[in-house]
Write a protein that holds these residues in place. Structure first.
Motif, short mmCIF file in Angstrom:
data_model
loop_
_atom_site.label_atom_id
_atom_site.label_comp_id
_atom_site.label_asym_id
_atom_site.label_seq_id
_atom_site.Cartn_x
_atom_site.Cartn_y
_atom_site.Cartn_z
N ALA A 39 0.88 -1.13 0.16
CA ALA A 39 0.06 -0.19 0.02
C ALA A 39 0.69 1.19 -0.01
O ALA A 39 1.99 1.28 0.44
N HIS A 40 0.33 2.22 -0.68
CA HIS A 40 1.18 3.58 -0.54
C HIS A 40 1.02 4.31 0.37
O HIS A 40 -0.36 4.75 0.51
N LEU A 41 2.13 4.72 0.88
CA LEU A 41 2.13 5.73 2.18
C LEU A 41 2.76 7.15 1.86
O LEU A 41 3.70 6.93 1.34
N ASP A 42 2.06 8.28 2.01
CA ASP A 42 2.63 9.56 1.96
C ASP A 42 2.49 10.25 3.05
O ASP A 42 1.30 10.69 3.40
N LEU A 43 3.58 10.58 3.81
CA LEU A 43 3.50 11.24 5.10
C LEU A 43 4.33 12.65 5.05
O LEU A 43 5.37 12.59 4.31
N ARG A 44 3.49 13.73 5.69
CA ARG A 44 4.33 15.02 5.58
C ARG A 44 3.96 15.52 6.96
O ARG A 44 3.15 14.96 7.78
N SER A 45 4.81 16.52 7.58
CA SER A 45 4.69 17.09 8.65
C SER A 45 5.01 18.45 8.70
O SER A 45 5.89 18.94 7.99
N ARG B 282 -1.17 11.67 4.54
CA ARG B 282 -1.47 12.43 5.86
C ARG B 282 -0.44 13.61 5.71
O ARG B 282 0.69 13.40 5.30
N ASP B 283 -1.02 14.57 6.59
CA ASP B 283 -0.18 16.03 6.77
C ASP B 283 -0.37 16.32 8.19
O ASP B 283 -1.46 16.64 8.66
N TYR B 284 0.56 15.71 9.05
CA TYR B 284 0.38 16.14 10.39
C TYR B 284 0.85 17.46 10.80
O TYR B 284 1.73 17.74 10.37
N GLU B 285 0.03 17.98 11.70
CA GLU B 285 0.61 19.10 12.22
C GLU B 285 1.23 18.99 13.70
O GLU B 285 0.24 18.69 14.60
N LEU B 286 2.33 18.90 13.96
CA LEU B 286 2.81 18.79 15.32
C LEU B 286 2.94 19.90 16.29
O LEU B 286 3.66 20.68 15.96
N GLY B 287 2.16 19.83 17.03
CA GLY B 287 1.94 21.24 18.14
C GLY B 287 3.08 20.97 19.01
O GLY B 287 3.64 19.88 19.43
#
Lengths: 599, 205
Positions: free
Chosen positions: A321-327, A381-386
């Motif tokens: 499965a293709h996974l594309d992660l940004r943060s 996914r595009d995570y905002e890490l507070g």
């Protein structure tokens, strides 16, 4: 010689009787007597009988790590939620699961099997035809799998592919640079290559007989599947080449030399200055220069290589499965099932199934998510890490940070919990599971009781006036723990410590007592004493890691910050690959960041 | 053996419990999963030879059991019925796995080398872990036969029913599996020591 023959005959007779019992027969009295007598005499039969007794199920988790209450509850919650989400099985499937034979041999299934067999026969014929055509044709530089190059299946950080439009294929003769982070390549015949930071690799040749990569600089770890792999896999460097047919190995090019490490199988080293040489598993060698030194792998090198291997094992091939992660901010560490894959931005193919994803960055709130990946999924996914919000109160109530640091979903603030929405992008088949799906590693969370427990009474020396033994006391403590009689179990351990202070059982009892004090009796000071005593006695004992970790928890519970800091650092130094290492690191960050003392 | 056993939980009988679970009653699902969890974990860990992903298999097996709950008719005990589904699910998944995914458990091997002399129950667990790793050297079929026979005392015919194999084949798997395991056990110092004390311990208890 005769005695040996007699012994063999007795063993055969014993096995025969055992098999008769397994087939449902009942041994006669004299046969039972013979079996008991034989067990006393024959070491090998006794070892089998002992193994059988060891394996016999007694309502515990057998070889599995026992789950504490919280993990157990989470485990069951997950299973129940998943079963409810999937719904009941269809009639045929459920019957096949439960009864098997009847359903499998029913008419409907028979036709299915006949149809499947027909399709399989057709497939075999067509594959045979293709292979025959290929072998009869001229051999050249073409990829056997239909693509002339390697496929980039995972990229993390800054990865540059020369002359690639789509950025997913590495063409023949082109170079792949990993400036920052890591990248993984998929090659024909299920060969996978992981490339480290500041590495450059070029696909030199891909033919029906050989796959050749040239490593310009940096390191690569190659996993080449044995047996099915028909073509030779070669890694060339400026100092020589490494040839292989099925193995796991690392090649590292540094300024001066080329280092090769073999984890599985064996490789052939071809060096212009030396005759060919085989390098076996568990060994490393330096290519280049005048000397070819072969040494056993150091423990550290082996650990590092195994960690890289674990990363590569997570990467899926074309079916993954293709996974594309940004943060935001970038550079956050991405771990899947506890294995660090790389840093954001990260994209790649992950093997299918259930995974625990965790994205974390020092000083930021980590994000974790349970993924169920199926073939063809594309997860973005595009995570905002507070920034991390540390609640001193919640930290003191929980253990090692898991509950202390709020875990949020993408798009939600710190501590928003599991109910918040998914990240930006399309989340096609990701199923967040509620409640908190983290089952492993088991995290023991206990809350100190309001009042101290009463002092435990020391039990009498034996149930029937029989003199107690160390083993008997351990067994007694075990039974009491199983019955959740924590005070009673602690009393048995204490008695063991008093009566048999020099026994090995007493050392184990110290750790068990510490755990009891910490998890069930609300006595962190006593637990700390137990762990300290154990660690003073055996710094490198079998349970030293558990004791060291327990000591950290006890110090934390007691609020002794300076000692805890020192203990955290020592733990990381002694056990960098421990299961608890990520938690310890996180706690270290939290403690180092907050200047005020905790109560 | 009709399995209308009394059930200590909320539900009157095993059949009632399974039926309620099949109808999606969350309480019944929870009770069923709780009841079978330890047993299934132990079995699957042996089948997976102590692989670190074994808990994923346990989850799949339990999900399969809950999803098939309505097929339980009480012909056997709930545990035996659950074993059958769990073993089939685990074997199916293990066969699907590839070589690449299995080698990751090496990490554990490295960390846990050395002799075992610790608390009795921890010691038992560590010994069982070693045993599970030794079982991993057997083929999947032999491992399944030995595990089911030794762990739960299933007879050859019962194992044949569970694995859908002929009884003679199961008998042969059991015999050769034991023989193979015997040679591996002789090379393991911790299990050898345990075997030495076995007779004494069994007589003592």
């Amino acid at each position: 010689m005769r005695a040996k023959d007699r012994s063999d005959e007795a063993c055969r007779h014993y096995e025969r009787l055992e098999m008769e019992e397994a087939a449902g027969g009942v041994a006669a009295e004299h046969q039972r007597a013979f079996m008991a007598e034989h067990l006393v005499r024959c070491d090998s039969c006794r070892s089998l009988a002992a193994a059988s007794a060891l394996m016999h199920h007694s309502d515990d988790a057998g070889p599995a790590q026992p789950l504490d209450e919280l993990s157990r509850r989470r485990f069951v919650n997950y299973v129940v939620t998943q079963a409810a989400a999937d719904g009941p099985l269809g009639d045929a499937d459920a019957d096949a699961n439960a009864d098997g034979d009847a359903a499998l041999h029913s008419g409907r299934y028979r036709w299915k099997w006949i149809f499947a067999a027909g399709v399989a026969a057709l497939l075999v014929l067509s594959v045979g035809l293709v292979l025959a055509l290929r072998w009869s044709g001229p051999k050249g530089d073409r990829a056997a799998s239909g693509r002339a190059g390697a496929r980039l299946v995972m990229r993390s950080g800054e990865v540059v592919v020369e002359g690639a439009a789509a950025g997913s294929d590495l063409a023949l003769g082109k170079t792949l640079w990993v400036r920052r982070g890591q990248a993984a390549l998929s090659l024909p015949d299920d060969a996978y290559v992981l490339l480290g930071e500041r590495s450059a690799v070029r696909v030199v040749r891909m033919s029906a007989a050989e796959t050749t990569l040239h490593l310009e600089q940096g390191w690569l770890l190659a996993m080449v599947q044995p047996k099915r792999h028909r073509r030779r896999f070669v890694v060339t460097t400026r100092a020589g080449r490494v040839e292989v047919r099925g193995t796991v190995f690392t090649v590292q090019v540094t300024a001066g030399r080329v280092r090769v490490e073999v984890l599985r199988g064996q490789v052939r080293l071809v060096n212009p200055a030396h005759p060919q040489r085989l390098l076996r598993r568990g060994h490393s060698a330096h290519l280049g220069g005048q000397d070819l030194t072969v040494r056993p792998l150091t423990a550290r090198a082996r650990r590092v290589a195994l960690a890289r291997m674990a990363t590569l094992a997570l990467v899926g091939g074309d079916r993954g499965a293709h996974l594309d992660l940004r943060s935001q901010p970038t550079g956050a560490e991405v771990a899947v099932d506890g294995v660090v894959l790389g840093r954001t931005p990260l994209s790649g193919r992950l093997r299918l199934g259930h995974h625990r994803l965790r994205v974390q960055l020092a000083g930021r709130t980590p994000v974790q998510e349970q993924l169920i990946l199926r073939s063809g999924d594309r997860i973005r996914r595009d995570y905002e890490l507070g920034p991390t919000v540390v609640s001193v109160r919640s930290l003191t109530q929980s253990d090692m940070g898991v509950d202390g640091i709020a875990v949020g979903r993408p798009g939600a603030g710190a501590g928003a919990g599991a109910g918040a929405g998914a990240g930006t992008g399309t989340a096609s088949t990701v199923r967040p599971v509620e409640p908190g799906p983290q089952v492993f590693p088991p995290v023991i969370i206990s809350r100190p009781k309001a009042r101290r427990p009463r002092a435990a009474k020391i039990p009498p020396s034996g149930p029937d006036g029989v003199a107690v033994t160390a083993g008997g006391l351990l067994k007694r403590a075990q039974k009491r723990r199983a019955a959740r009689d924590w005070q009673g179990a602690a009393a048995s351990y204490r008695l063991l410590l008093v009566k048999f202070p020099a026994s090995s059982a007493a050392r184990a009892a110290l750790v068990a007592l510490g755990m009891l004090g910490l998890d069930h009796l609300g006595n962190p000071a006593g637990a700390l004493r137990s762990f300290n005593t154990y660690l003073r006695a055996t710094r490198r004992g079998v349970l030293a890691q558990e004791a060291a970790y327990g000591r950290i928890r006890a110090l934390r519970r007691l609020g002794r910050r300076t000692l805890e800091l020192a203990a955290l650092r020592t733990f990381l130094k002694d056990y960098p690959g421990a299961l608890q290492a990520p938690l310890v690191k996180r706690r270290l960050v939290v403690l180092s960041a907050s200047p005020t003392k905790q109560p | 053996m009709v399995g209308q056993n009394t059930n200590p939980g909320f539900f009157a009988s095993e059949v009632a419990l399974a039926r309620a679970a099949g109808e999606g009653n969350p309480r019944a699902n929870r009770e069923l999963a709780e009841r079978l969890l330890n047993r299934i974990r132990a079995t699957v860990y042996y089948l997976a030879a102590g692989d670190r992903d074994a808990d994923d298999l346990v989850q799949m097996a339990l999900v399969a059991i809950l999803r098939s709950a309505r097929t339980f008719r009480g012909d056997s005990s709930l545990e035996r019925w659950g074993d059958r589904i769990a073993v089939r699910t685990a074997l199916r998944e293990l066969k699907r796995r590839r070589w690449r995914e299995r080698i990751v458990s090496l990490d554990g091997e490295v960390a846990r080398e050395g002799r075992v002399s610790v608390d009795h129950d921890i010691q038992r667990r560590l010994l069982r872990e070693r045993l599970a790793r030794l079982l991993g050297k057997l083929s999947m079929d032999r491992r399944t036969a030995v595990t089911l026979h030794w762990m739960h005392g299933y007879s050859v015919q019962e194992i044949a029913d569970i694995t859908s194999a002929p009884a003679n084949t199961v008998r042969d798997r059991l015999r050769t599996g034991k023989k193979q395991l015997k040679s591996h056990l002789e090379k393991d110092p911790a299990l050898r020591d345990w075997a030495r004390s076995f007779i004494h311990e069994s007589q003592g208890s």
